[in-house]
Design a protein around this motif. Structure first.
Motif, mmCIF file in Angstrom:
data_model
loop_
_atom_site.group_PDB
_atom_site.id
_atom_site.type_symbol
_atom_site.label_atom_id
_atom_site.label_comp_id
_atom_site.label_asym_id
_atom_site.label_seq_id
_atom_site.Cartn_x
_atom_site.Cartn_y
_atom_site.Cartn_z
ATOM 1 N N TYR A 1 33.404 60.409 40.281
ATOM 2 C CA TYR A 1 33.279 59.310 39.203
ATOM 3 C C TYR A 1 32.801 58.001 39.595
ATOM 4 C CZ TYR A 1 35.537 62.088 35.259
ATOM 5 O OH TYR A 1 36.310 62.936 34.534
ATOM 6 N N TYR B 1 32.382 53.754 39.251
ATOM 7 C CA TYR B 1 32.376 52.536 38.575
ATOM 8 C C TYR B 1 31.651 51.081 38.821
ATOM 9 C CZ TYR B 1 36.330 55.838 37.541
ATOM 10 O OH TYR B 1 37.434 56.596 37.241
ATOM 11 N N TYR C 1 32.419 47.069 38.212
ATOM 12 C CA TYR C 1 33.262 46.226 37.918
ATOM 13 C C TYR C 1 32.695 44.550 37.716
ATOM 14 C CZ TYR C 1 37.081 49.748 37.310
ATOM 15 O OH TYR C 1 38.218 50.674 36.829
ATOM 16 N N GLY D 1 40.944 38.491 35.917
ATOM 17 C CA GLY D 1 40.572 40.355 36.509
ATOM 18 C C GLY D 1 39.649 41.081 36.543
ATOM 19 N N LEU D 2 39.538 41.888 36.333
ATOM 20 C CA LEU D 2 38.101 42.439 36.691
ATOM 21 C C LEU D 2 38.462 43.638 35.344
ATOM 22 C CD1 LEU D 2 39.440 42.983 39.724
ATOM 23 C CD2 LEU D 2 37.909 45.396 39.832
ATOM 24 N N LEU E 1 35.367 47.039 33.208
ATOM 25 C CA LEU E 1 34.494 47.574 33.806
ATOM 26 C C LEU E 1 33.691 47.155 32.798
ATOM 27 C CD1 LEU E 1 33.876 50.237 34.636
ATOM 28 C CD2 LEU E 1 35.033 50.996 32.808
ATOM 29 N N TYR F 1 30.153 53.434 33.478
ATOM 30 C CA TYR F 1 30.814 54.480 34.656
ATOM 31 C C TYR F 1 30.320 55.352 34.268
ATOM 32 C CZ TYR F 1 32.948 56.768 30.448
ATOM 33 O OH TYR F 1 33.256 57.522 29.059
ATOM 34 N N VAL G 1 30.477 60.316 35.386
ATOM 35 C CA VAL G 1 31.517 61.243 35.285
ATOM 36 C C VAL G 1 30.946 62.308 36.405
ATOM 37 C CG1 VAL G 1 33.030 60.656 33.351
ATOM 38 C CG2 VAL G 1 31.515 62.163 33.296
ATOM 39 N N VAL H 1 44.980 62.586 38.791
ATOM 40 C CA VAL H 1 44.394 61.218 38.374
ATOM 41 C C VAL H 1 44.290 60.939 39.478
ATOM 42 C CG1 VAL H 1 45.485 58.900 37.699
ATOM 43 C CG2 VAL H 1 45.800 61.270 36.455
ATOM 44 N N GLN I 1 41.364 54.835 42.872
ATOM 45 C CA GLN I 1 40.139 54.267 42.467
ATOM 46 C C GLN I 1 39.873 54.013 43.717
ATOM 47 O OE1 GLN I 1 38.182 52.829 39.328
ATOM 48 N NE2 GLN I 1 38.512 53.772 37.812
ATOM 49 N N ASN J 1 49.393 56.057 34.250
ATOM 50 C CA ASN J 1 49.922 55.662 35.454
ATOM 51 C C ASN J 1 49.834 54.368 35.916
ATOM 52 O OD1 ASN J 1 49.486 58.721 36.060
ATOM 53 N ND2 ASN J 1 47.934 58.664 35.063
ATOM 54 N N PHE K 1 48.991 51.347 39.117
ATOM 55 C CA PHE K 1 49.242 51.014 40.212
ATOM 56 C C PHE K 1 48.519 49.205 40.486
ATOM 57 C CE2 PHE K 1 46.131 55.017 41.024
ATOM 58 C CZ PHE K 1 46.110 55.512 39.623
ATOM 59 N N TYR L 1 46.894 46.732 43.228
ATOM 60 C CA TYR L 1 46.116 46.967 44.852
ATOM 61 C C TYR L 1 46.267 45.297 44.941
ATOM 62 C CZ TYR L 1 42.961 50.574 42.851
ATOM 63 O OH TYR L 1 42.596 52.180 42.711
ATOM 64 N N LEU M 1 44.505 49.918 48.131
ATOM 65 C CA LEU M 1 45.150 50.293 46.859
ATOM 66 C C LEU M 1 46.697 49.736 47.920
ATOM 67 C CD1 LEU M 1 46.503 51.986 44.526
ATOM 68 C CD2 LEU M 1 46.181 53.535 46.032
ATOM 69 N N LYS N 1 51.448 53.214 44.448
ATOM 70 C CA LYS N 1 50.922 54.253 42.846
ATOM 71 C C LYS N 1 51.891 54.783 42.160
ATOM 72 C CE LYS N 1 48.580 57.933 45.644
ATOM 73 N NZ LYS N 1 47.260 58.407 45.937
ATOM 74 N N PHE O 1 52.405 58.201 39.346
ATOM 75 C CA PHE O 1 51.924 59.295 38.475
ATOM 76 C C PHE O 1 53.070 59.973 37.573
ATOM 77 C CE2 PHE O 1 48.270 57.941 40.354
ATOM 78 C CZ PHE O 1 47.314 58.958 41.143
ATOM 79 N N ASN P 1 45.990 52.962 33.849
ATOM 80 C CA ASN P 1 44.879 54.354 34.316
ATOM 81 C C ASN P 1 45.320 54.781 32.545
ATOM 82 O OD1 ASN P 1 43.780 57.441 34.363
ATOM 83 N ND2 ASN P 1 43.264 55.891 36.093
ATOM 84 N N LEU Q 1 39.501 57.143 28.083
ATOM 85 C CA LEU Q 1 38.856 56.213 27.544
ATOM 86 C C LEU Q 1 38.086 57.019 26.340
ATOM 87 C CD1 LEU Q 1 35.879 55.968 30.951
ATOM 88 C CD2 LEU Q 1 37.627 53.993 29.761
ATOM 89 N N ALA R 1 36.520 60.683 30.217
ATOM 90 C CA ALA R 1 37.194 60.105 32.009
ATOM 91 C C ALA R 1 38.323 59.047 31.650
ATOM 92 C CB ALA R 1 36.031 58.812 32.246
ATOM 93 N N ARG R 2 38.728 58.197 32.725
ATOM 94 C CA ARG R 2 39.617 57.595 33.057
ATOM 95 C C ARG R 2 39.754 56.096 33.658
ATOM 96 N NH1 ARG R 2 45.463 59.518 32.611
ATOM 97 N NH2 ARG R 2 45.833 62.080 31.909
ATOM 98 N N GLN R 3 39.424 55.067 32.582
ATOM 99 C CA GLN R 3 39.512 54.340 34.186
ATOM 100 C C GLN R 3 40.611 53.044 33.391
ATOM 101 O OE1 GLN R 3 38.028 50.759 31.070
ATOM 102 N NE2 GLN R 3 39.442 51.293 29.518
ATOM 103 N N LEU R 4 40.913 52.279 34.796
ATOM 104 C CA LEU R 4 41.874 50.991 35.056
ATOM 105 C C LEU R 4 42.057 50.537 33.900
ATOM 106 C CD1 LEU R 4 41.574 51.334 39.070
ATOM 107 C CD2 LEU R 4 43.613 52.803 37.506
ATOM 108 N N PHE S 1 42.706 46.302 34.561
ATOM 109 C CA PHE S 1 43.018 45.126 35.268
ATOM 110 C C PHE S 1 44.480 43.892 34.255
ATOM 111 C CE2 PHE S 1 41.972 47.108 39.385
ATOM 112 C CZ PHE S 1 40.709 47.600 39.632
#
Lengths: 114, 117
Positions: A31, A33, A35, A42-43, A45, A48, A50, A100, A103, B32, B34, B36, B46, B49, B51, B94, B97, B102-105, B107
């Motif tokens: 994966y 990405y 940003y 913030g950030l 996206l 992305y 996969v 999971v 990143q 999940n 996080f 940062y 990081l 985290k 989970f 987390n 999508l 997929a998984r995105q963060l 923020f």
């Protein structure tokens, strides 16, 4: 391992110019990405991927394009630069299997469009 | 849509003071979480985290965070801050999508911490 690398670090563009921001990772992450980071926001996206050959839009894709021909590289293309694209751009990668994973971020590209 | 709120935009502390940065999220499913950190002029790194399991997680540099599911919170703490902790701190969640592939963060907007010597 170098991790995630980005080039260039800084760039100034004129309105209407185009450029490609480069991103490479050597962690064999599937994966990747892109940003953008704006002050106080913030950030967000942009796009992305996969895996090689597969890309999809994120939250703010307008004005950008991406490609993913290899596992390692994920370039971001700006076709017609606009002042609204002035920002700091971060590339990131992660392992995205069933579990999971966090990143890992590159050092960023600071882009100014005038 | 998932969202993450960091209510403190700028926190100023003296060295040795205790720190707590708030983070709340809105997401009905399994999360999940996080934290940062971004030191001046550097990329995001990081900090810690969560989970699953023990809701109190410990990260690097003496930071810890507690996941309170009932409050949708994941606050960051440190008992005694140092000048070198001056940085911007981002909470992230987390999430899946819309494509499910997929998984995105997602923020938060970040909290700038300034520690005075």
């Amino acid at each position: 391992n170098a991790g995630v690398t980005q080039t260039p670090k800084f760039r100034i563009l004129k309105i209407g110019q185009s450029m490609t921001l480069q991103c490479t990772q050597d962690m064999n992450h599937n994966y990747m990405y892109w940003y953008r980071q704006d002050p106080g926001m913030g950030l967000k996206l942009i796009y992305y991927s996969v895996g090689a050959g597969i890309t999809d839009k994120g939250e703010v894709p307008n004005g950008y394009n991406v490609s993913r021909s290899t596992t390692e590289d994920f370039p971001l293309r700006l076709e017609l630069a606009a002042p609204s694209q002035t920002s700091v751009y971060f590339c990131a990668s992660s392992y995205g299997g069933q579990g999971v994973r966090e990143q890992y971020f590159g050092p960023g590209t600071r882009l100014t469009v005038t | 849509a998932q969202s993450v709120s960091q209510h403190n935009h700028h926190v100023i502390l003296s060295e040795a003071a205790s720190l707590e940065l708030g983070c709340n999220y809105s997401y009905g499913g399994t999360v999940n979480l996080f934290w940062y950190v971004q030191y001046p002029g550097q990329h995001l790194q990081l900090l810690l985290k969560y989970f699953s399991g023990d809701p109190l997680v410990k990260g690097i540099k003496g930071f810890e965070a507690e996941f309170i599911k009932s409050k949708f919170s994941f606050n960051l703490r440190k008992p005694s801050v140092q000048w070198s902790d001056t940085a911007e701190y981002f909470c992230a969640v987390n999430a899946l999508l819309s494509s499910g592939s997929a998984r995105q963060l997602t923020f938060g907007s970040g909290t700038q911490l300034t520690v005075l010597p």
